[in-house]
Design a protein around this motif. Structure first.
Motif, PDB file in Angstrom:
ATOM      1  N   ASN A   1       0.838  -1.286  -0.081  1.00 34.41           N
ATOM      2  CA  ASN A   1       0.177   0.027  -0.105  1.00 34.41           C
ATOM      3  C   ASN A   1       0.909   1.239  -0.225  1.00 34.41           C
ATOM      4  N   ALA A   2       2.064   1.100  -0.262  1.00 33.22           N
ATOM      5  CA  ALA A   2       3.153   2.232  -0.067  1.00 33.22           C
ATOM      6  C   ALA A   2       2.755   3.142   1.088  1.00 33.22           C
ATOM      7  N   PHE A   3       2.631   2.526   2.310  1.00 31.72           N
ATOM      8  CA  PHE A   3       2.095   3.148   3.537  1.00 31.72           C
ATOM      9  C   PHE A   3       3.100   4.343   4.086  1.00 31.72           C
ATOM     10  N   ALA A   4       2.609   5.277   4.095  1.00 35.33           N
ATOM     11  CA  ALA A   4       3.584   6.474   4.910  1.00 35.33           C
ATOM     12  C   ALA A   4       2.638   6.914   5.942  1.00 35.33           C
ATOM     13  N   SER A   5       3.045   6.961   7.335  1.00 27.62           N
ATOM     14  CA  SER A   5       2.605   7.184   8.266  1.00 27.62           C
ATOM     15  C   SER A   5       2.315   8.745   8.381  1.00 27.62           C
ATOM     16  N   PRO A   6       1.078   9.273   8.470  1.00 22.71           N
ATOM     17  CA  PRO A   6       1.001  10.826   8.669  1.00 22.71           C
ATOM     18  C   PRO A   6       1.697  11.249   9.984  1.00 22.71           C
ATOM     19  N   GLU A   7       2.146  12.459  10.064  1.00 24.29           N
ATOM     20  CA  GLU A   7       2.888  13.133  11.076  1.00 24.29           C
ATOM     21  C   GLU A   7       1.893  13.341  12.308  1.00 24.29           C
ATOM     22  N   ARG A   8       2.386  12.890  13.535  1.00 24.71           N
ATOM     23  CA  ARG A   8       1.616  12.799  14.932  1.00 24.71           C
ATOM     24  C   ARG A   8       2.345  13.392  15.700  1.00 24.71           C
ATOM     25  N   ASP A   9       1.944  14.438  16.622  1.00 25.12           N
ATOM     26  CA  ASP A   9       2.918  14.757  17.651  1.00 25.12           C
ATOM     27  C   ASP A   9       2.763  14.024  18.957  1.00 25.12           C
ATOM     28  N   VAL A  10       3.721  13.413  19.257  1.00 23.20           N
ATOM     29  CA  VAL A  10       3.693  12.324  20.723  1.00 23.20           C
ATOM     30  C   VAL A  10       3.167  13.134  21.914  1.00 23.20           C
ATOM     31  N   PHE A  11       3.712  14.512  21.988  1.00 27.12           N
ATOM     32  CA  PHE A  11       3.255  15.442  23.160  1.00 27.12           C
ATOM     33  C   PHE A  11       1.834  15.826  22.946  1.00 27.12           C
ATOM     34  N   ASP A  12       1.541  16.423  21.867  1.00 28.08           N
ATOM     35  CA  ASP A  12      -0.015  16.682  21.623  1.00 28.08           C
ATOM     36  C   ASP A  12      -1.124  15.508  22.149  1.00 28.08           C
ATOM     37  N   GLY A  13      -0.640  14.321  21.357  1.00 28.09           N
ATOM     38  CA  GLY A  13      -1.252  13.192  21.686  1.00 28.09           C
ATOM     39  C   GLY A  13      -1.522  12.578  22.844  1.00 28.09           C
ATOM     40  N   LEU A  14      -0.176  12.890  23.743  1.00 32.09           N
ATOM     41  CA  LEU A  14      -0.266  12.205  25.200  1.00 32.09           C
ATOM     42  C   LEU A  14      -1.095  13.143  25.973  1.00 32.09           C
ATOM     43  N   SER A  15      -1.083  14.635  25.552  1.00 34.76           N
ATOM     44  CA  SER A  15      -1.837  15.468  26.512  1.00 34.76           C
ATOM     45  C   SER A  15      -3.256  15.147  26.029  1.00 34.76           C
ATOM     46  N   LYS A  16      -3.818  14.883  25.005  1.00 35.11           N
ATOM     47  CA  LYS A  16      -5.334  14.719  25.098  1.00 35.11           C
ATOM     48  C   LYS A  16      -5.678  13.507  25.573  1.00 35.11           C
ATOM     49  N   LYS A  17      -4.832  12.331  25.661  1.00 36.65           N
ATOM     50  CA  LYS A  17      -5.122  11.098  26.171  1.00 36.65           C
ATOM     51  C   LYS A  17      -5.138  11.241  27.658  1.00 36.65           C
TER      52      LYS A  17
ATOM     53  N   ASP B   1      -5.907  13.858  29.215  1.00 34.31           N
ATOM     54  CA  ASP B   1      -7.449  14.800  29.703  1.00 34.31           C
ATOM     55  C   ASP B   1      -8.258  13.386  29.585  1.00 34.31           C
ATOM     56  N   ARG B   2      -8.248  12.584  28.785  1.00 38.39           N
ATOM     57  CA  ARG B   2      -9.426  11.604  28.766  1.00 38.39           C
ATOM     58  C   ARG B   2      -9.072  10.674  29.849  1.00 38.39           C
ATOM     59  N   LEU B   3      -8.102  10.301  30.416  1.00 36.75           N
ATOM     60  CA  LEU B   3      -7.579   9.372  31.371  1.00 36.75           C
ATOM     61  C   LEU B   3      -8.141  10.178  32.809  1.00 36.75           C
ATOM     62  N   TYR B   4      -8.126  11.428  32.852  1.00 37.25           N
ATOM     63  CA  TYR B   4      -8.230  12.023  34.094  1.00 37.25           C
ATOM     64  C   TYR B   4      -9.750  12.561  33.967  1.00 37.25           C
ATOM     65  N   ARG B   5     -10.722  12.328  33.283  1.00 33.90           N
ATOM     66  CA  ARG B   5     -12.074  12.630  33.184  1.00 33.90           C
ATOM     67  C   ARG B   5     -12.738  12.479  34.434  1.00 33.90           C
ATOM     68  N   GLY B   6     -12.669  11.172  35.008  1.00 33.88           N
ATOM     69  CA  GLY B   6     -13.009  10.821  36.521  1.00 33.88           C
ATOM     70  C   GLY B   6     -12.195  11.275  37.538  1.00 33.88           C
ATOM     71  N   VAL B   7     -12.880  11.206  38.734  1.00 36.38           N
ATOM     72  CA  VAL B   7     -11.996  11.499  39.956  1.00 36.38           C
ATOM     73  C   VAL B   7     -11.085  10.280  40.272  1.00 36.38           C
ATOM     74  N   PRO B   8      -9.764  10.526  40.614  1.00 39.45           N
ATOM     75  CA  PRO B   8      -9.162   9.429  40.964  1.00 39.45           C
ATOM     76  C   PRO B   8      -9.476   8.447  41.763  1.00 39.45           C
ATOM     77  N   PRO B   9      -9.335   7.561  41.792  1.00 40.82           N
ATOM     78  CA  PRO B   9      -9.777   6.104  42.741  1.00 40.82           C
ATOM     79  C   PRO B   9      -9.465   6.639  43.993  1.00 40.82           C
ATOM     80  N   SER B  10     -10.373   6.418  45.110  1.00 45.04           N
ATOM     81  CA  SER B  10     -10.087   6.886  46.449  1.00 45.04           C
ATOM     82  C   SER B  10      -9.145   6.127  47.026  1.00 45.04           C
ATOM     83  N   MET B  11      -8.858   5.000  46.747  1.00 40.35           N
ATOM     84  CA  MET B  11      -7.974   4.043  47.356  1.00 40.35           C
ATOM     85  C   MET B  11      -6.960   3.961  46.604  1.00 40.35           C
TER      86      MET B  11
END
Ligand SMILES: C[S@@+](CC[C@H](N)C(=O)[O-])C[C@H]1O[C@@H](n2cnc3c(N)ncnc32)[C@H](O)[C@@H]1O
Length: 462
Positions: free
Chosen positions: A237-253, A255-265
């Protein structure tokens, strides 16, 4: 009455078990796919069970402050859900990738810690990107060359202190700039540090998948395709991966992970063989001043000859610096039925010293009929055989068996596509008591109503 909407393959799932049923409504199946704490979907993991399933048992058979144990914790579903419900969740797994995911969930970084570390990584990248980009460029120019050495994971080395070759398929998967960022972050993150481990686990969750939130679109996010397939696919498929910024991707991830209140225990993540989890769990609990015995075990032992956790995660294990082959050589996923039953018997014998007298033990057993199209013998009826050959001889008492048919089909469909309908007939859930007191507790709590609002009002008050 069989459901008329089921296809003929699924009708077979309705076959009764030879063991007595327990009156637990499988209402976990009615919950949304992402029911439960926002840390659960950190990274996909083969043959994981849904958080709702583990909640159905945590809510019935434990109270806040109790220890809840999973000796085969995988991506940490049981211990995380237990911690989020005010229990002390203890997870153990022999797979270092599973251990990392479990540890990241039961001892998570705080949002502030994660944000500060991400900011310092961005600064480090901005200061040193030229060297890393040059290194990525060399790797990219000739992916198969053994001369394209890179620093080891967690070595803290710069781009010039390169020591190990990069698998050619790694270079194929990413845009050169994304690869440069990954090589930098991979060298900088220390997996023995709580915050770094959390970020590393979060990156494994966005490493590959078929949307713009992933760093490579070469493979689905559920598992890594075989390296040879990846090479052929990329070429065809002559695959060429699009450019993705690791720091932006991690920052958004994050945000999703911290949507809930951290576990109480805060919970405990252990790395080791399920057969000797008891002394290690007790020592860890004692060290933290916690009760030393678990009142509830919710676990799903490895499937019979279906999943290779190293091979199907080779890109993630490369990023983390783990050896995929070594993982597959160590885990107990390749047994035939009789050695598998002996293994489970050893596990159940080994668990005893870490169980309270009235402990309830919930085993989710996958009945496997075929292994990617090849018929395997002895997979069906495994739950019944587990009871007869592993649990009963070790003095456990049977409360009954619950079914998890649809969930199993959905899970294996994700893995193997249409072949899946035949891969797993059904999951059967064995509900055991450690003693007669445990069996009675299991029976008494079976018909209790479970609160499915999340987070529930009672939990918000903990
Ligand atoms: C079916 S998976 C558990 C998935 C888990 N319930 C979840 O939701 O993620 C079985 C797990 O057993 C682990 N395993 C295999 N052999 C083991 C052993 N001897 N001791 C401990 N863990 C083992 C595998 O690494 C895998 O994570």
């Amino acid at each position: 009455m069989p459901d008329q909407n089921l296809n003929p393959g699924q009708l077979a799932l309705e076959l009764p078990s030879a063991l007595p049923a327990i009156a637990i409504e499988p209402d976990w199946k009615l919950q949304p796919r992402l029911w439960g704490h926002s840390l659960h979907p950190m990274c996909s993991y083969l043959a994981s069970f849904p958080a709702a399933l583990t909640h159905a048992f945590i809510a019935r058979y434990s109270r806040p402050g109790d220890v809840v144990l999973d000796p085969f914790s995988g991506r940490g579903t049981t211990p995380l859900q237990a911690c989020a419900e005010g229990r002390i969740g203890v997870g153990n797994d022999l797979n270092p990738f599973a251990h990392l995911l479990t540890a990241a969930k039961v001892e998570p970084a705080t949002r502030a810690e994660a944000a500060t570390r991400l900011a310092s990584l961005r600064l480090g990248w901005n200061a040193g990107s030229a060297g890393w980009l040059a290194l990525a460029g060399r790797v990219f120019a000739d992916p198969a060359a053994a001369t394209s050495l890179v620093p080891a994971a967690g070595s803290l080395d710069g781009p010039d202190a390169a020591t190990e070759p990069v698998p050619a398929e790694v270079a194929l998967a990413f845009h050169p700039r994304t690869l440069g960022q990954l090589l930098f972050v991979r060298s900088a993150l220390r997996l023995d540090d709580r915050t770094d481990r959390f970020l590393a686990a979060a990156i494994t969750g966005i490493l590959h998948g078929k949307s713009a939130s992933y760093l490579s679109e070469l493979m689905p996010n559920t598992f890594s395709m075989a390296p040879r397939y990846v090479r052929d696919f990329a070429k065809r498929n002559a695959f060429a991966s699009p450019e993705r910024d690791v720091f932006d991707g991690l920052s958004k991830k994050l945000d999703r992970l911290y949507r809930g209140v951290p576990p109480s225990m805060q919970g405990i993540a252990l790395l080791g063989d399920a057969r000797d989890v008891a002394p290690r769990a007790r020592a860890a609990l004692r060290e933290r001043g916690r009760p030393e015995r678990a009142r509830l075990v919710v676990t799903s032992p490895p499937y019979l000859r279906v999943v290779k956790y190293g091979y199907y995660n080779w890109l993630r294990t490369w990023f983390l610096g783990f050896d995929a082959r070594e993982i597959d050589a160590t885990l107990d996923d390749a047994h035939h039925r009789e050695p598998y039953l002996l293994f489970l018997r050893d596990v159940l014998a080994g668990l005893r010293p870490v169980l309270t007298d009235d402990a309830v033990v919930v085993l989710v057993i996958g009945d496997v009929e075929t292994d990617r199209g090849r018929r395997i013998t002895g997979g069906v009826g495994l739950a019944e055989r587990t009871w007869e050959a592993a649990a009963e001889p070790e003095g456990y008492r049977l409360a009954g068996v619950a079914m998890d048919d649809v969930a199993a089909v959905r899970k294996m469909t994700k893995l193997w596509g249409d072949e899946a309908g035949r891969a797993t007939k059904t999951d059967r859930i064995l509900v055991l008591g450690a003693t007669e007191a445990g069996r009675r507790r299991a029976l008494a709590g079976a018909s209790n109503d479970v609160d499915w609002t999340w987070p529930s009002r009672a939990l918000r008050a903990i």
